[in-house]
Scaffold this motif. Sequence first.
Motif, short mmCIF file in Angstrom:
data_model
loop_
_atom_site.label_atom_id
_atom_site.label_comp_id
_atom_site.label_asym_id
_atom_site.label_seq_id
_atom_site.Cartn_x
_atom_site.Cartn_y
_atom_site.Cartn_z
N GLU A 73 3.87 16.11 -2.06
CA GLU A 73 3.05 17.25 -2.46
C GLU A 73 1.57 16.85 -2.51
N LEU A 74 1.26 15.67 -3.00
CA LEU A 74 -0.13 15.21 -3.04
C LEU A 74 -0.69 15.05 -1.63
N ALA A 75 0.13 14.54 -0.72
CA ALA A 75 -0.30 14.42 0.68
C ALA A 75 -0.54 15.80 1.30
N PHE A 108 15.19 17.63 -17.98
CA PHE A 108 14.55 18.27 -16.83
C PHE A 108 13.48 19.25 -17.34
N GLY A 109 12.31 19.21 -16.71
CA GLY A 109 11.21 20.07 -17.14
C GLY A 109 10.24 19.38 -18.08
N ARG A 110 10.55 18.13 -18.43
CA ARG A 110 9.63 17.37 -19.28
C ARG A 110 8.98 16.27 -18.46
N LEU A 111 7.76 15.96 -18.81
CA LEU A 111 6.93 15.02 -18.06
C LEU A 111 6.18 14.14 -19.05
N GLY A 148 10.14 11.06 -7.05
CA GLY A 148 8.86 10.40 -6.83
C GLY A 148 8.34 10.65 -5.41
N TYR A 149 9.23 10.56 -4.43
CA TYR A 149 8.86 10.89 -3.06
C TYR A 149 8.33 12.32 -2.98
N ARG A 150 9.02 13.24 -3.63
CA ARG A 150 8.63 14.66 -3.56
C ARG A 150 7.22 14.87 -4.09
N VAL A 151 6.89 14.18 -5.18
CA VAL A 151 5.57 14.36 -5.79
C VAL A 151 4.47 13.82 -4.87
N ASP A 175 12.76 26.03 -10.04
CA ASP A 175 12.19 25.27 -11.15
C ASP A 175 11.75 23.89 -10.69
N LEU A 176 12.53 23.28 -9.81
CA LEU A 176 12.19 21.95 -9.30
C LEU A 176 10.85 21.99 -8.57
N ALA A 177 10.64 23.00 -7.73
CA ALA A 177 9.37 23.13 -7.00
C ALA A 177 8.20 23.25 -7.97
N VAL A 178 8.41 24.00 -9.06
CA VAL A 178 7.36 24.17 -10.07
C VAL A 178 7.06 22.84 -10.74
N GLU A 179 8.11 22.08 -11.09
CA GLU A 179 7.91 20.82 -11.81
C GLU A 179 7.29 19.75 -10.92
N VAL A 180 7.66 19.74 -9.64
CA VAL A 180 7.02 18.80 -8.71
C VAL A 180 5.53 19.10 -8.62
N ASP A 181 5.19 20.38 -8.53
CA ASP A 181 3.80 20.80 -8.48
C ASP A 181 3.05 20.38 -9.75
N ARG A 182 3.71 20.56 -10.89
CA ARG A 182 3.08 20.22 -12.17
C ARG A 182 2.87 18.71 -12.29
N CYS A 183 3.84 17.94 -11.81
CA CYS A 183 3.69 16.48 -11.85
C CYS A 183 2.54 16.04 -10.95
N ALA A 184 2.40 16.67 -9.78
CA ALA A 184 1.27 16.35 -8.90
C ALA A 184 -0.05 16.68 -9.59
N ASP A 185 -0.08 17.83 -10.29
CA ASP A 185 -1.28 18.18 -11.07
C ASP A 185 -1.59 17.09 -12.11
#
Length: 199
Positions: free
Chosen positions: A30-32, A110-113, A24-27, A170-180
């Motif tokens: 990324e938004l900040a 992992f990889g699901r949102l 959650g912190y990571r996402v 993959d984690l970097a991609v998923e954090v980015d996708r969650c921010a999207d």
Amino acid sequence: MSTWLLVGLGNPGPTYASHRHNVGYRVVDELARRAGVRFTGAAQLRAEVAQTRLTASGMGGVGAEAEKVVLLKSRTYMNESGAAVGKALGYYRIPPENLVVVHDELDLDFGRLRLKFGGGDNGHNGLKSIRRSIGTGEFFRARFGVGRPQGRQDPADYVLSPFPASLAEDLAVEVDRCADAVEALLTVGLDAAQGRFNS
């Protein structure tokens, strides 16, 4: 225009930064980053906060239609997250229905949102604390799948351990996708955002 509170759940300090429990912190980090804003300490809220605005073009937008967004990371431990969230809702005069909480989810691989509104806390101590503090579970959640541990590992130990190095990209991609997904939730609404991002 309405104001939104976007909360990333996690535990403070470098010891916990790489843990599954801290996605959650990571996402919100990324938004900040997208908004070009930095978190600063807010002692009265027991949190770190950053403020920006959001338009259809994304975080950091400007214009008459821009909505105010407060990003928050609690400085308390996970099981006391509600203290900071409750204080922030009161301080910024934000109703619970304009609260979005980003958190790790054991019951999603992992990889699901999943984006959702309301519901139970599913044993998540951060959600339990927020519900207890603000008196309702009627707020938005962005559930970031971390999967369940293999074998007999205690789930509590599992979420308090790092993602394996093999998942770094993959984690970097998923954090980015969650921010999207969080941006979409605020700009196009829950139904449309679920259709694009829920998996």
